[in-house]
Enzyme design. Structure first.
Site, PDB file in Angstrom:
ATOM      1  N   THR A   1       0.842  -1.193   0.000  1.00  0.00           N
ATOM      2  CA  THR A   1       0.000   0.000   0.000  1.00  0.00           C
ATOM      3  C   THR A   1       0.876   1.241   0.000  1.00  0.00           C
ATOM      4  OG1 THR A   1      -1.758  -1.105   1.230  1.00  0.00           O
ATOM      5  CG2 THR A   1      -1.648   1.303   1.402  1.00  0.00           C
TER       6      THR A   1
ATOM      7  N   ARG B   1     -12.875  -8.278  -1.482  1.00  0.00           N
ATOM      8  CA  ARG B   1     -12.009  -8.261  -0.298  1.00  0.00           C
ATOM      9  C   ARG B   1     -11.536  -6.837   0.018  1.00  0.00           C
ATOM     10  NH1 ARG B   1      -6.414  -6.565   0.806  1.00  0.00           N
ATOM     11  NH2 ARG B   1      -5.639  -7.838   2.491  1.00  0.00           N
ATOM     12  N   VAL B   2     -11.632  -6.472   1.270  1.00  0.00           N
ATOM     13  CA  VAL B   2     -11.141  -5.186   1.750  1.00  0.00           C
ATOM     14  C   VAL B   2     -10.044  -5.449   2.762  1.00  0.00           C
ATOM     15  CG1 VAL B   2     -11.781  -3.174   3.154  1.00  0.00           C
ATOM     16  CG2 VAL B   2     -13.273  -3.935   1.285  1.00  0.00           C
ATOM     17  N   GLY B   3      -8.954  -4.715   2.669  1.00  0.00           N
ATOM     18  CA  GLY B   3      -7.858  -4.835   3.629  1.00  0.00           C
ATOM     19  C   GLY B   3      -7.938  -3.751   4.688  1.00  0.00           C
ATOM     20  N   ASP B   4      -6.815  -3.501   5.325  1.00  0.00           N
ATOM     21  CA  ASP B   4      -6.822  -2.487   6.389  1.00  0.00           C
ATOM     22  C   ASP B   4      -6.748  -1.069   5.848  1.00  0.00           C
ATOM     23  OD1 ASP B   4      -4.045  -3.151   5.617  1.00  0.00           O
ATOM     24  OD2 ASP B   4      -3.583  -1.526   7.011  1.00  0.00           O
TER      25      ASP B   4
ATOM     26  N   THR C   1       1.199  -0.558   6.116  1.00  0.00           N
ATOM     27  CA  THR C   1       1.203  -1.416   4.928  1.00  0.00           C
ATOM     28  C   THR C   1       1.624  -2.813   5.358  1.00  0.00           C
ATOM     29  OG1 THR C   1       2.193  -1.812   2.748  1.00  0.00           O
ATOM     30  CG2 THR C   1       3.556  -0.637   4.339  1.00  0.00           C
ATOM     31  N   GLY C   2       1.035  -3.823   4.737  1.00  0.00           N
ATOM     32  CA  GLY C   2       1.347  -5.202   5.093  1.00  0.00           C
ATOM     33  C   GLY C   2       0.146  -6.085   4.845  1.00  0.00           C
ATOM     34  N   LEU C   3       0.008  -7.141   5.637  1.00  0.00           N
ATOM     35  CA  LEU C   3      -1.109  -8.059   5.456  1.00  0.00           C
ATOM     36  C   LEU C   3      -2.329  -7.499   6.196  1.00  0.00           C
ATOM     37  CD1 LEU C   3      -2.100 -10.711   4.217  1.00  0.00           C
ATOM     38  CD2 LEU C   3      -1.620 -11.785   6.430  1.00  0.00           C
ATOM     39  N   GLY C   4      -3.253  -6.928   5.431  1.00  0.00           N
ATOM     40  CA  GLY C   4      -4.405  -6.248   6.019  1.00  0.00           C
ATOM     41  C   GLY C   4      -5.189  -7.109   6.982  1.00  0.00           C
TER      42      GLY C   4
END
Lengths: 303, 303
Positions: free
Chosen positions: B151, B179-182, B202-205
């Protein structure tokens, strides 16, 4: 100890059924879903599940979330259509390592992939309310998407010490298509840590998502505060800060249950919740804002 | 003082352009959008905006958010298709009293209602990457939606003391539709308070949304900690807690900038960020996890 707490008067039957399950030794997850589904399936509740009020286009779009307080796995959906039980969908998503928060058509596709029940969620009564609102707008009354936004949120604690939190709502009546409130947002609409406690929220999602107060309250409980003291220390200062910094402040209501079965509530509007624990019979509490800005809790009645 | 900080090596041109705007006296909001759009519009960056990698169905779905640190108004989108600048859409939504967080088709409809530019966001290169991944899956390789999830997130501080935070991403390559992340989730993917500072992630949401650490870090800065001390006190303890409680832990990376122009970073993987302030020339930092579990920051080069 066991306990189940749920937002609004409409939670009565759900809290009763879920607490009965907990008293019989069932899991917090099972009790939470039992409790929330009782509200989702009742068509006279116009803000949750079947019978929920539609968006500006006349379509019912649903938000929900489920969180496991043991391992912080969570599932959430936003703007999903015609899923019979949004909380069941959210619980299923909480098992996913990735793709646990789904919105719109993708969330409905996931329900189909997992054989979860689909159902047209718009009732004749909700459609009639929408037509009336649209007619009023055509006659010059401004459309304010602000009614019927009561979310059912529950926190469950089972005898084995597991905790779960969940929310389910159709969101603001006459909302813009695709609008998501705080209910599926972790930390804002809900948060739970089985070693500490859990919190769920209801009110104006747009304002409640301006700070993740459910998480902040759990963190305060983790520092040793009671649920009531934690809510008081987190919720009212942020409401005051938001008034100073942004002027208008919408409705904020929170309930909390800790891992010992203690509970509390905070709200800037008149609000009710139902609770039952191993040591508290099924009881409705009225939460009434006071001139001090804080709210007073008073037992309304025992069921 | 002024300052702009952005995630990953890909932020170089954006941070340079945005910081130039700040040095010329432009607003934090303008600089933030300038900075993030430079990343969105570059097709060789496969995880943000135009050229972003598609979902499992071959469709590019974009997440973004914009937050105003003066009044906490925020705008967010999840799973939106073919909007030329997701950060522009999020900024527009931050002006709305309600309906500020939109997903899917409703978010795209809002872009049309406000005459924001639409554009097919799938490039030939991204479509080719999707076909190759799908072919590999057909040959028995398991599809792990885990690549290309970088991100772009930025925090901006202008000379007048206003702060803004924003994020933009196409999310996980091969993600489930919807799908929605953080990145659009307030408190998790971003948070900013102009009187304190801001943080972006940023990373694995899916893992980063298990606790709103951007908010928690801003709160820690509000108690007097430096950005680095605040991140260290918030991020690494939660990573350790998640490992204990849930086993696997995905990638977590955060950057912070405070209202005095100080900055810091925390990460459990190798990570880079770009920063420029009134007293720090445009510089890339490398963030390298150490055996202690914490990360070391080192200047890579000045541009």
């Amino acid at each position: 100890m066991y306990g189940l707490i749920g937002t609004w008067a409409m939670a009565q039957a759900g809290v009763a059924a879920g607490a009965q399950a907990l008293a019989a030794g069932q899991s917090a997850g099972r009790a939470l879903v039992t409790g929330i589904q009782a509200v989702e399936q009742e068509p006279t509740f116009g803000s949750v599940g079947y019978g929920g009020l539609p968006n500006a286009a006349g379509v019912v779009e649903l938000d929900a979330a489920y969180m496991n307080g043991d391992n912080f796995q969570l599932g959430a959906v936003g703007g999903v259509q015609d899923v019979a039980s949004p909380i069941e969908l959210a619980k299923q998503l909480a098992h996913e390592r990735v793709n646990n928060f789904l919105v719109g058509a993708g969330a409905a596709a996931y329900a189909d992939e997992h054989q979860l029940a689909r159902r047209p969620m718009l009732t004749a009564a909700a459609a009639a309310a929408w037509r009336a609102k649209r007619a009023a707008a055509a006659n010059g009354k401004r459309l304010t998407p602000y009614d019927g936004h009561d979310t059912v949120g529950m926190v469950a604690l089972d005898a084995a010490g597991h905790m779960r939190a969940g929310t389910s709502t159709s969101g603001l009546f006459m909302k813009h298509p695709g609008r998501v409130g705080d209910s599926p947002l972790p930390g804002a609409g809900y948060y739970v840590d089985s070693e500490i406690g859990g919190v769920v929220a209801t009110g104006l999602g747009e304002d409640m998502m301006k700070a993740p107060l459910s998480f902040a309250t759990v963190a305060a409980m983790g520092r040793g505060l009671s649920p009531q003291a934690a809510l008081d220390s987190v919720v009212y200062p942020f409401i005051a800060k938001l008034r100073t910094r942004n002027g208008a402040v919408g409705e904020f209501s929170y309930i909390a249950l800790d891992a010992q079965g203690h509970f509390g509530a905070a709200s800037n509007v008149a609000f009710q919740f139902w609770v039952q624990t191993a040591t508290t019979a099924l009881t409705e509490y009225l939460v009434t804002p006071q001139p001090s800005g804080r709210a007073e809790l008073r037992r309304a009645k025992e069921a």
